[in-house]
Scaffold this active site. Structure first.
Site, PDB file in Angstrom:
ATOM      1  N   LYS A  69      48.186  82.429  77.767  1.00 57.77           N
ATOM      2  CA  LYS A  69      47.166  83.295  76.894  1.00 57.77           C
ATOM      3  C   LYS A  69      46.715  84.144  78.040  1.00 57.77           C
ATOM      4  CE  LYS A  69      43.187  83.274  73.569  1.00 57.77           C
ATOM      5  NZ  LYS A  69      42.309  82.452  73.309  1.00 57.77           N
TER       6      LYS A  69
ATOM      7  N   SER B 107      42.345  83.158  68.195  1.00 59.33           N
ATOM      8  CA  SER B 107      42.678  84.269  69.060  1.00 59.33           C
ATOM      9  C   SER B 107      43.992  84.089  69.871  1.00 59.33           C
ATOM     10  CB  SER B 107      41.363  84.565  70.107  1.00 59.33           C
ATOM     11  OG  SER B 107      41.257  83.711  70.961  1.00 59.33           O
TER      12      SER B 107
ATOM     13  N   SER C  66      40.731  79.007  68.148  1.00 59.76           N
ATOM     14  CA  SER C  66      41.651  79.642  68.505  1.00 59.76           C
ATOM     15  C   SER C  66      42.776  79.048  69.115  1.00 59.76           C
ATOM     16  CB  SER C  66      40.829  80.611  69.691  1.00 59.76           C
ATOM     17  OG  SER C  66      40.212  81.750  69.050  1.00 59.76           O
TER      18      SER C  66
HETATM   19  N1  GLN Z   1      37.663  83.003  65.508  1.00 63.71           N
HETATM   20  C1  GLN Z   1      36.283  82.568  66.364  1.00 63.71           C
HETATM   21  C2  GLN Z   1      35.744  83.762  67.148  1.00 63.71           C
HETATM   22  O1  GLN Z   1      36.148  84.722  66.954  1.00 63.71           O
HETATM   23  C3  GLN Z   1      36.985  81.564  67.482  1.00 63.71           C
HETATM   24  C4  GLN Z   1      37.692  82.181  68.576  1.00 63.71           C
HETATM   25  C5  GLN Z   1      37.953  81.252  69.551  1.00 63.71           C
HETATM   26  O2  GLN Z   1      38.214  80.146  69.618  1.00 63.71           O
HETATM   27  N2  GLN Z   1      38.168  81.952  70.930  1.00 63.71           N
HETATM   28  O3  GLN Z   1      34.606  83.440  67.881  1.00 63.71           O
END
Ligand code: GLN
Length: 488
Positions: free
Chosen positions: A78, A153, A177
């Protein structure tokens, strides 16, 4: 042999026996990326020459008898993980040309084990999002249905594993995410216990919630990746000084799960808006586990109803302070025609950050400001404590908690972008695990009527990833979905 279909464990076996070499495996995956990634958009950066050089070096090591487990295995990272000499954008314009001077600890570990880094995968800017639509560079499409999102994400990593562009990948999970994109892409994702994996070199979003973890084709590969990435790291003061077991020992063929107890939270099934397809796959999963000997008990997590509200205060608060460092002074993009320092800060940040990141910085700054701190940050922290206590009580009654990963299968591109609240609700089942610091595993569990993959989630006590891997492996074997991958 279709080299792109190999799991990490299969690749390791064939490489160590000299039946394939890393250069041909790496080349096969790079060719596949060339062929299909224009459509999928899983990668921000692919470094072919670096990957092939690492593959060549790995082959030489194997020839000399060096069989470190990851030798020659191509993986994707990532783009929130620092890679020395390779651009690390975090999906943001503000770091569009940023090349780190050092490797994140997990990257250094992979390199030390002679793994091959194929490239850096797309993500919601700084990890903020649930669909990978918030990247400054591109959207990523779900390999199972290209007009759907891959989740986020870590959508690029999950899509890359599902599309068979790499043998496995690393993602990060602050509020789901790793697990939510794994569910939407039909792959395995594990968020380890907070502190299990060093966060050194992971660009911080919300430091008290962030964790790095594997996104893989199957549970065995997740265990294999855990063996490599977990350890105490003096460079991360929150990394835990606990013993790291051999996670692959959790996996035993044909093992019954007799004696294990799984808790199903009463409140989760009452959540409004759970898709009927997700509900029926969840019911099936529960039966599969019962057939394996797992006893199902009802548990209660009364405060999880406040989890989304509390998370979307805490995470933006931490983000607003973490992202203060991106001001155009030391690194990253800088607006060049400002007249003074303040104007330079303002312009750099207004141009460099996308709308969702700006929204979170503003919410976080507001919630932390004098006069509001107690009402927002203080309150949300108290809720966090209550959620953590709910979990510890629940684990007196069961070995792991079973839940859906997300309320719906992958949604259509653009479907949830108009209303941030709908997007935030897709994290309802995942973000409590981050607030409590406990591990969570997503295992593919079936397909919706539209043919989209749906996973189930298992959560366990802090540092009990072994129970998750054991139950997840048993479940995966009993279900035997693992050979199904999308046709591109
Ligand atoms: N969707 C969540 C957020 O926008 C989790 C994101 C993540 O785990 N990086 O904060």
């Amino acid at each position: 042999m279709d080299l792109h279909t190999l799991t990490m464990a299969q690749a390791q076996d064939l490489l160590s026996r000299g039946e394939i070499c890393s250069v041909e495996l790496t080349q096969a995956l790079l060719d596949r990326i060339d062929l299909y990634d224009d459509r999928i958009g899983a990668f921000i950066t692919v470094d072919k020459s670096c990957a092939l050089a690492q593959a060549k070096a790995a082959d030489e090591r194997i020839a000399k008898g060096d069989n470190a487990p990851f030798t020659g295995i191509p993986i994707a990272l990532k783009d929130l993980l620092c890679t020395k000499g390779i651009k690390t954008t975090c999906g943001s314009k503000i770091l569009g040309d940023f090349v780190p001077q050092y490797d994140a600890t997990v990257v250094a570990k992979l390199k030390k084990d002679n793994a091959v880094v194929l490239g850096k995968t797309n993500l919601d800017e700084f990890g903020m999002g649930s669909s990978t639509e918030n990247s400054a560079f591109k959207i990523t499409r779900n390999p199972w249905s290209e007009d759907h999102v891959p989740g986020g994400s870590s959508g690029g990593s999950a899509a890359a594993v599902a599309a068979q562009f790499c043998c496995g990948a690393l993602g990060t999970d602050t509020g789901g995410s790793i697990r939510q994109p794994a569910s939407h892409c039909g792959v395995v994702g594990l968020k380890p216990t907070y502190g299990r994996v060093s966060r050194f070199g992971l660009v911080s979003y919300a430091s008290s919630l962030d964790q790095i973890g594997p996104i893989t084709r199957d549970v065995r590969d997740a265990a294999m990746m855990m063996n490599l990435i977990c350890s105490h790291d003096p460079k991360d003061s929150t990394s835990a000084g606990v013993q790291v077991p051999d996670f692959t020992k959790a996996l035993k063929e044909n093992q019954s799960l007799e004696g294990m107890k799984a808790g199903i939270p009463r409140e989760y099934l009452e959540v409004e808006g759970i898709d009927p397809g997700v509900r029926s796959i969840f019911e099936q999963a529960r039966k599969v586990l019962e057939n394996l000997g797992v006893e199902i008990v009802e548990i209660s997590l009364p405060h999880t109803q406040y989890a989304v509200a509390a998370y979307y205060i805490l995470a933006p608060c931490e983000a607003s302070s973490n992202l203060a460092r991106f001001d155009g002074v030391r690194y990253g993009a800088r607006d060049s025609d400002s007249q003074d320092l303040l104007e330079m800060y303002k312009k750099t940040r207004s141009q460099g950050f996308g709308p969702e990141v700006q929204r979170r910085i503003i919410i976080g700054t507001y919630a932390l400001s004098a006069g509001y701190y107690d009402a927002y940050y203080g309150r949300a922290s108290q809720v966090r404590t209550l959620i953590t206590k709910d979990f510890s009580k629940a684990f007196d009654q069961c070995d792991f908690i079973l839940s859906p990963v997300a309320p719906t299968p992958a949604f259509k591109i653009g479907e949830n972008t108009k209303d941030p609240l709908t997007m935030y609700l897709s994290d309802i089942f995942t973000l409590s695990a981050n607030m409590a610091g406990i591990p969570g595993l997503c295992v593919p569990a079936g397909f919706s009527p539209k043919g989209l993959p749906v996973g189930i989630q298992m959560m366990a006590k802090r540092f009990d990833e072994m129970s998750l891997l054991r139950a997840g492996f048993g479940f995966e074997r009993a279900l035997d979905l693992k050979t199904s991958f999308p046709v591109l």
